[in-house]
Design a protein around this motif. Structure first.
Motif, PDB file in Angstrom:
ATOM      1  N   THR A  73       0.723  -1.165   0.016  1.00 36.87           N
ATOM      2  CA  THR A  73      -0.137   0.237  -0.019  1.00 36.87           C
ATOM      3  C   THR A  73       0.921   0.762   0.019  1.00 36.87           C
ATOM      4  O   THR A  73       1.814   1.378   0.837  1.00 36.87           O
ATOM      5  CB  THR A  73      -0.800  -0.033   1.455  1.00 36.87           C
ATOM      6  OG1 THR A  73      -1.816  -1.230   1.324  1.00 36.87           O
ATOM      7  CG2 THR A  73      -1.970   1.467   1.187  1.00 36.87           C
ATOM      8  N   ALA A  75       1.214   5.749  -0.387  1.00 36.96           N
ATOM      9  CA  ALA A  75       0.352   6.645   0.698  1.00 36.96           C
ATOM     10  C   ALA A  75       1.415   8.059   0.357  1.00 36.96           C
ATOM     11  O   ALA A  75       3.019   7.673   1.286  1.00 36.96           O
ATOM     12  CB  ALA A  75      -0.051   6.707   1.508  1.00 36.96           C
ATOM     13  N   TYR A 106      -2.880  14.980  -1.311  1.00 39.69           N
ATOM     14  CA  TYR A 106      -2.992  13.397  -0.747  1.00 39.69           C
ATOM     15  C   TYR A 106      -3.002  12.399  -1.867  1.00 39.69           C
ATOM     16  O   TYR A 106      -3.895  12.289  -2.959  1.00 39.69           O
ATOM     17  CB  TYR A 106      -3.870  13.493  -0.023  1.00 39.69           C
ATOM     18  CG  TYR A 106      -5.165  13.433  -0.670  1.00 39.69           C
ATOM     19  CD1 TYR A 106      -6.060  12.521  -0.631  1.00 39.69           C
ATOM     20  CD2 TYR A 106      -6.013  14.939  -0.726  1.00 39.69           C
ATOM     21  CE1 TYR A 106      -7.137  12.609  -1.370  1.00 39.69           C
ATOM     22  CE2 TYR A 106      -7.235  14.695  -1.198  1.00 39.69           C
ATOM     23  CZ  TYR A 106      -8.112  13.436  -1.655  1.00 39.69           C
ATOM     24  OH  TYR A 106      -9.502  13.614  -2.094  1.00 39.69           O
ATOM     25  N   TYR A 107      -2.344  10.683  -1.652  1.00 36.82           N
ATOM     26  CA  TYR A 107      -2.874  10.074  -2.299  1.00 36.82           C
ATOM     27  C   TYR A 107      -2.461   8.762  -1.784  1.00 36.82           C
ATOM     28  O   TYR A 107      -1.980   9.077  -0.481  1.00 36.82           O
ATOM     29  CB  TYR A 107      -0.934   9.661  -3.586  1.00 36.82           C
ATOM     30  CG  TYR A 107      -1.701   8.676  -3.603  1.00 36.82           C
ATOM     31  CD1 TYR A 107      -2.230   8.267  -5.258  1.00 36.82           C
ATOM     32  CD2 TYR A 107      -0.595   7.099  -3.814  1.00 36.82           C
ATOM     33  CE1 TYR A 107      -2.073   6.658  -5.659  1.00 36.82           C
ATOM     34  CE2 TYR A 107      -0.565   5.738  -4.557  1.00 36.82           C
ATOM     35  CZ  TYR A 107      -1.867   5.795  -5.629  1.00 36.82           C
ATOM     36  OH  TYR A 107      -1.084   4.391  -6.207  1.00 36.82           O
ATOM     37  N   CYS A 108      -3.641   7.509  -1.975  1.00 34.85           N
ATOM     38  CA  CYS A 108      -3.678   6.354  -1.073  1.00 34.85           C
ATOM     39  C   CYS A 108      -4.028   5.211  -1.903  1.00 34.85           C
ATOM     40  O   CYS A 108      -4.688   5.872  -2.699  1.00 34.85           O
ATOM     41  CB  CYS A 108      -4.380   5.988   0.255  1.00 34.85           C
ATOM     42  SG  CYS A 108      -4.710   4.897   0.863  1.00 34.85           S
ATOM     43  N   SER A 109      -3.196   4.738  -2.682  1.00 34.19           N
ATOM     44  CA  SER A 109      -3.507   3.271  -3.430  1.00 34.19           C
ATOM     45  C   SER A 109      -4.753   2.824  -2.912  1.00 34.19           C
ATOM     46  O   SER A 109      -5.437   2.035  -3.925  1.00 34.19           O
ATOM     47  CB  SER A 109      -2.426   2.650  -3.166  1.00 34.19           C
ATOM     48  OG  SER A 109      -1.358   2.490  -2.232  1.00 34.19           O
ATOM     49  N   ALA A 112      -8.616   6.053   1.061  1.00 31.58           N
ATOM     50  CA  ALA A 112      -8.328   7.885   2.081  1.00 31.58           C
ATOM     51  C   ALA A 112      -9.821   7.750   2.665  1.00 31.58           C
ATOM     52  O   ALA A 112     -11.005   8.494   2.118  1.00 31.58           O
ATOM     53  CB  ALA A 112      -7.289   8.096   0.581  1.00 31.58           C
ATOM     54  N   ASN A 129     -11.658   6.143  -3.068  1.00 33.09           N
ATOM     55  CA  ASN A 129     -10.620   5.585  -3.345  1.00 33.09           C
ATOM     56  C   ASN A 129      -9.433   7.121  -4.151  1.00 33.09           C
ATOM     57  O   ASN A 129      -9.832   7.503  -4.773  1.00 33.09           O
ATOM     58  CB  ASN A 129     -10.799   4.569  -3.997  1.00 33.09           C
ATOM     59  CG  ASN A 129     -11.016   3.854  -3.706  1.00 33.09           C
ATOM     60  OD1 ASN A 129     -10.677   3.301  -2.103  1.00 33.09           O
ATOM     61  ND2 ASN A 129     -11.969   2.528  -4.206  1.00 33.09           N
ATOM     62  N   THR A 157      -5.912   9.496   6.397  1.00 36.41           N
ATOM     63  CA  THR A 157      -5.428   7.874   6.910  1.00 36.41           C
ATOM     64  C   THR A 157      -5.724   7.030   5.590  1.00 36.41           C
ATOM     65  O   THR A 157      -6.675   7.476   4.639  1.00 36.41           O
ATOM     66  CB  THR A 157      -7.261   7.066   8.325  1.00 36.41           C
ATOM     67  OG1 THR A 157      -7.453   7.535   9.031  1.00 36.41           O
ATOM     68  CG2 THR A 157      -7.104   5.853   8.082  1.00 36.41           C
ATOM     69  N   CYS A 158      -5.053   6.590   5.627  1.00 37.29           N
ATOM     70  CA  CYS A 158      -4.403   5.147   3.721  1.00 37.29           C
ATOM     71  C   CYS A 158      -4.913   3.856   4.852  1.00 37.29           C
ATOM     72  O   CYS A 158      -3.994   3.099   5.770  1.00 37.29           O
ATOM     73  CB  CYS A 158      -2.818   5.629   3.188  1.00 37.29           C
ATOM     74  SG  CYS A 158      -3.053   4.410   1.999  1.00 37.29           S
ATOM     75  N   ASP A 159      -5.843   3.358   4.191  1.00 35.24           N
ATOM     76  CA  ASP A 159      -6.028   2.108   4.594  1.00 35.24           C
ATOM     77  C   ASP A 159      -6.584   1.738   5.855  1.00 35.24           C
ATOM     78  O   ASP A 159      -6.841   1.649   6.709  1.00 35.24           O
ATOM     79  CB  ASP A 159      -5.638   1.150   4.192  1.00 35.24           C
ATOM     80  CG  ASP A 159      -5.491  -0.689   4.083  1.00 35.24           C
ATOM     81  OD1 ASP A 159      -6.666  -0.692   4.101  1.00 35.24           O
ATOM     82  OD2 ASP A 159      -4.190  -1.184   4.121  1.00 35.24           O
TER      83      ASP A 159
END
Length: 219
Positions: A73, A75, A106-109, A112, A129, A157-159
């Protein structure tokens, strides 16, 4: 790793990055090591292309199918700024206040979310997402009550991983004391003690009567 005499690390986008046969041959940005029990892949600078399921494929068999090995993952923590539509030095009870949160990069695979906390109240600003680096400006309007007073913070928060962000701008809400109340004023035979004109504990004061302390609400 005894099940393979040679294998290839396969990135989530199906790119072959490191071949170990028997030693591991690095490529730009990736390297690996292997021993009789396990293999370790090192990514020099993690990027969005690295997010997802990594696989290992047998390098000695023609037509081998990659076998899923691990989930990565990725982020990117955002920068943020919190601004207000009112003078925070003179907040009165039940004032309507709007806070605007500017969230950048911001980024989260995976999933988010961004939360805004004012005092004891937390509200969700973003929950989706983020498939690419994103910027969002969002606002929340509320009535200033004692439960809203205190620190103003933003969390990302990411995942399942959570970070408290260090935002610029507004970081605290403090209720202003009423000009009708000051140290030594008397109301209904009660002596009000005002120790801090900012009233950081909320819209209440300590009332001393017959050597007993009691909370007296702001009126």
């Amino acid at each position: 790793m005894s099940r393979y005499t040679g294998f290839v690390w396969v990135r989530p986008d199906s790119r072959y990055v490191v071949t170990c046969f028997p030693g591991c041959s690095p490529v730009a940005g990736y390297s690996g090591v292997v021993n009789v029990t396990h293999t370790t892949l090192t990514i020099d600078s993690v990027g969005m292309a690295d997010a997802g399921t990594w696989s290992i494929m047998d390098a000695t068999t023609v037509g081998a199918v990659p076998v899923q090995s691990c989930q990565l993952t990725v982020a990117n923590l955002p920068q943020c700024n919190i601004s207000s539509d009112a003078d925070l030095a003179t907040l009165q009870p039940n004032t309507t206040l709007t806070l605007t949160v500017d969230i950048r990069g911001y980024y989260c695979s995976r999933g988010a979310s961004v939360g805004l906390t004012t005092g004891n109240v937390t509200e969700m600003l973003i929950d989706h997402n983020a498939s690419d680096t994103s910027d969002v400006v969002t606002s929340r309007t509320f009535s200033v009550t004692p439960v809203r007073l205190g620190d103003v913070t933003v969390s990302f928060t990411c995942d399942v991983r959570r970070w408290d962000l260090n935002c610029d701008g507004v970081d605290n809400l403090v209720g202003a004391c009423s000009p009708r109340l000051s140290s030594g004023c008397v109301e209904r035979d009660s002596f009000f003690v005002v120790s801090d004109q900012r009233c950081a504990i909320g819209f209440s004061f300590s009332s001393v009567m017959s050597d007993q302390r009691a909370d007296k609400p702001f009126v």
